[in-house]
Design an enzyme around this catalytic site. Structure first.
Site, PDB file in Angstrom:
ATOM      1  N   ARG A 238      -8.284 -50.550 -88.565  1.00  0.00           N
ATOM      2  CA  ARG A 238      -8.218 -51.630 -87.619  1.00  0.00           C
ATOM      3  C   ARG A 238      -6.962 -52.622 -87.333  1.00  0.00           C
ATOM      4  O   ARG A 238      -6.293 -53.024 -87.713  1.00  0.00           O
ATOM      5  CB  ARG A 238      -9.184 -52.639 -88.573  1.00  0.00           C
ATOM      6  CG  ARG A 238     -10.290 -51.497 -89.396  1.00  0.00           C
ATOM      7  CD  ARG A 238     -11.492 -52.292 -89.696  1.00  0.00           C
ATOM      8  NE  ARG A 238     -11.968 -50.721 -90.694  1.00  0.00           N
ATOM      9  CZ  ARG A 238     -13.192 -50.125 -89.467  1.00  0.00           C
ATOM     10  NH1 ARG A 238     -13.203 -49.687 -88.451  1.00  0.00           N
ATOM     11  NH2 ARG A 238     -13.182 -49.033 -90.651  1.00  0.00           N
ATOM     12  N   ASP A 239      -7.744 -52.763 -86.165  1.00  0.00           N
ATOM     13  CA  ASP A 239      -7.089 -53.550 -85.209  1.00  0.00           C
ATOM     14  C   ASP A 239      -6.964 -55.787 -85.231  1.00  0.00           C
ATOM     15  O   ASP A 239      -8.209 -55.687 -86.013  1.00  0.00           O
ATOM     16  CB  ASP A 239      -7.707 -53.473 -83.814  1.00  0.00           C
ATOM     17  CG  ASP A 239      -6.415 -54.326 -82.597  1.00  0.00           C
ATOM     18  OD1 ASP A 239      -5.785 -53.662 -82.033  1.00  0.00           O
ATOM     19  OD2 ASP A 239      -6.496 -55.641 -82.545  1.00  0.00           O
ATOM     20  N   ILE A 240      -5.871 -55.674 -85.516  1.00  0.00           N
ATOM     21  CA  ILE A 240      -6.135 -57.814 -86.244  1.00  0.00           C
ATOM     22  C   ILE A 240      -6.703 -58.045 -84.956  1.00  0.00           C
ATOM     23  O   ILE A 240      -7.482 -59.620 -86.047  1.00  0.00           O
ATOM     24  CB  ILE A 240      -4.164 -57.794 -85.987  1.00  0.00           C
ATOM     25  CG1 ILE A 240      -4.797 -58.738 -87.458  1.00  0.00           C
ATOM     26  CG2 ILE A 240      -4.392 -58.365 -84.607  1.00  0.00           C
ATOM     27  CD1 ILE A 240      -3.521 -59.500 -87.525  1.00  0.00           C
TER      28      ILE A 240
ATOM     29  N   ASN B 240      -2.556 -48.242 -73.962  1.00  0.00           N
ATOM     30  CA  ASN B 240      -2.217 -49.169 -72.703  1.00  0.00           C
ATOM     31  C   ASN B 240      -0.067 -48.613 -72.569  1.00  0.00           C
ATOM     32  O   ASN B 240       0.543 -48.562 -73.715  1.00  0.00           O
ATOM     33  CB  ASN B 240      -2.039 -50.556 -73.289  1.00  0.00           C
ATOM     34  CG  ASN B 240      -3.404 -51.104 -73.266  1.00  0.00           C
ATOM     35  OD1 ASN B 240      -4.323 -50.527 -71.891  1.00  0.00           O
ATOM     36  ND2 ASN B 240      -3.742 -51.711 -74.516  1.00  0.00           N
TER      37      ASN B 240
ATOM     38  N   VAL C  63       2.890 -53.890 -77.633  1.00  0.00           N
ATOM     39  CA  VAL C  63       4.241 -53.502 -79.205  1.00  0.00           C
ATOM     40  C   VAL C  63       4.052 -51.761 -78.667  1.00  0.00           C
ATOM     41  O   VAL C  63       3.593 -51.542 -78.322  1.00  0.00           O
ATOM     42  CB  VAL C  63       2.808 -53.161 -80.443  1.00  0.00           C
ATOM     43  CG1 VAL C  63       3.579 -52.621 -82.006  1.00  0.00           C
ATOM     44  CG2 VAL C  63       2.219 -54.613 -81.001  1.00  0.00           C
TER      45      VAL C  63
ATOM     46  N   HIS D 189       0.617 -46.447 -78.897  1.00  0.00           N
ATOM     47  CA  HIS D 189      -0.732 -46.258 -79.658  1.00  0.00           C
ATOM     48  C   HIS D 189      -1.451 -46.140 -78.920  1.00  0.00           C
ATOM     49  O   HIS D 189      -1.855 -46.261 -77.916  1.00  0.00           O
ATOM     50  CB  HIS D 189      -0.832 -47.584 -80.902  1.00  0.00           C
ATOM     51  CG  HIS D 189      -0.336 -48.954 -79.897  1.00  0.00           C
ATOM     52  ND1 HIS D 189       1.158 -49.004 -79.516  1.00  0.00           N
ATOM     53  CD2 HIS D 189      -1.304 -50.067 -79.632  1.00  0.00           C
ATOM     54  CE1 HIS D 189       0.802 -50.587 -78.425  1.00  0.00           C
ATOM     55  NE2 HIS D 189      -0.748 -50.309 -78.728  1.00  0.00           N
TER      56      HIS D 189
ATOM     57  N   HIS E  81      -5.788 -46.288 -78.868  1.00  0.00           N
ATOM     58  CA  HIS E  81      -6.659 -47.937 -79.363  1.00  0.00           C
ATOM     59  C   HIS E  81      -7.905 -47.203 -79.389  1.00  0.00           C
ATOM     60  O   HIS E  81      -8.231 -46.083 -77.979  1.00  0.00           O
ATOM     61  CB  HIS E  81      -7.148 -48.560 -78.268  1.00  0.00           C
ATOM     62  CG  HIS E  81      -6.205 -50.201 -78.218  1.00  0.00           C
ATOM     63  ND1 HIS E  81      -6.234 -51.232 -78.810  1.00  0.00           N
ATOM     64  CD2 HIS E  81      -5.123 -50.225 -77.912  1.00  0.00           C
ATOM     65  CE1 HIS E  81      -5.037 -51.940 -78.291  1.00  0.00           C
ATOM     66  NE2 HIS E  81      -3.988 -50.983 -77.490  1.00  0.00           N
TER      67      HIS E  81
HETATM   68  P1  DGP Z   1      -1.144 -53.608 -77.075  1.00  0.00           P
HETATM   69  O1  DGP Z   1      -1.664 -54.063 -76.534  1.00  0.00           O
HETATM   70  O2  DGP Z   1      -2.253 -51.985 -76.422  1.00  0.00           O
HETATM   71  O3  DGP Z   1       0.073 -53.299 -77.117  1.00  0.00           O
HETATM   72  O4  DGP Z   1      -1.882 -53.082 -78.221  1.00  0.00           O
HETATM   73  C1  DGP Z   1      -1.318 -53.674 -79.765  1.00  0.00           C
HETATM   74  C2  DGP Z   1      -2.337 -54.004 -80.622  1.00  0.00           C
HETATM   75  O5  DGP Z   1      -2.199 -54.325 -82.032  1.00  0.00           O
HETATM   76  C3  DGP Z   1      -3.503 -55.013 -80.100  1.00  0.00           C
HETATM   77  O6  DGP Z   1      -4.851 -54.723 -79.528  1.00  0.00           O
HETATM   78  C4  DGP Z   1      -2.991 -55.939 -81.391  1.00  0.00           C
HETATM   79  C5  DGP Z   1      -2.945 -55.147 -82.561  1.00  0.00           C
HETATM   80  N1  DGP Z   1      -1.616 -56.008 -83.656  1.00  0.00           N
HETATM   81  C6  DGP Z   1      -0.607 -56.456 -83.478  1.00  0.00           C
HETATM   82  N2  DGP Z   1      -0.144 -56.815 -84.477  1.00  0.00           N
HETATM   83  C7  DGP Z   1      -0.920 -56.417 -85.500  1.00  0.00           C
HETATM   84  C8  DGP Z   1      -0.434 -56.225 -86.447  1.00  0.00           C
HETATM   85  O7  DGP Z   1      -0.259 -56.952 -87.563  1.00  0.00           O
HETATM   86  N3  DGP Z   1      -2.271 -55.569 -88.016  1.00  0.00           N
HETATM   87  C9  DGP Z   1      -2.848 -55.024 -87.110  1.00  0.00           C
HETATM   88  N4  DGP Z   1      -3.416 -54.048 -87.715  1.00  0.00           N
HETATM   89  N5  DGP Z   1      -2.879 -55.206 -85.568  1.00  0.00           N
HETATM   90  C10 DGP Z   1      -2.182 -55.454 -84.750  1.00  0.00           C
END
Ligand code: DGP
Length: 110
Positions: free
Chosen positions: A28-30, A83, A92, A96, A98
């Site tokens: 799950r996204d944070i 992205n 990041v 990945h 979404h």
């Molecule tokens: P992007 O902006 O497309 O690179 O998406 C990166 C996503 O990663 C963003 O929606 C927030 C998520 N994210 C960043 N750090 C963490 C983390 O430590 N844990 C989780 N679960 N998600 C994270």
């Protein structure tokens, strides 16, 4: 230094895992942008989709579709987003996908 998502794959940073197979991890996204917001990542590091085997990117999409079924968002519909690069909103640098669902998505995205 290992990237953030490589550290999640290795369990050094905790995540809420929803799916895993030999090639991908989903958690799950944070910072969720929808009621269901899951990230599907390859276990092997690639900066972006262009660097990864096309078959792996397809595998990520197939995993996302399975997860959408399991999460109960498939019937209403959902969005998959990769992205890429700075202008694409990639924060990041580990490939990945979404998976977003549980609400109506606007198009075009903001
Ligand atoms: P992007 O902006 O497309 O690179 O998406 C990166 C996503 O990663 C963003 O929606 C927030 C998520 N994210 C960043 N750090 C963490 C983390 O430590 N844990 C989780 N679960 N998600 C994270």
């Amino acid at each position: 230094m290992k990237c953030l998502f490589c550290r999640i794959v290795e369990g050094e940073i905790p995540s809420t895992k929803v799916y895993e197979d030999e090639r991908v991890l989903a958690f799950r996204d944070i910072d969720p942008q929808a009621p269901t917001h899951i990230l599907i990542i390859p276990k092997v590091h690639y900066d972006c989709a262009a660097d990864a085997p096309a078959e792996l990117v397809g595998h990520m999409a197939a995993a996302a579709a399975k997860i959408a079924e399991a999460e109960g968002i498939a019937a209403d519909g959902y969005r998959m987003v990769i992205n890429t690069g700075e202008a694409g909103g990639q924060s990041v640098k580990h490939l990945h996908l979404h998976l977003l669902g549980g609400r109506s998505m606007q198009w075009p995205p903001g």
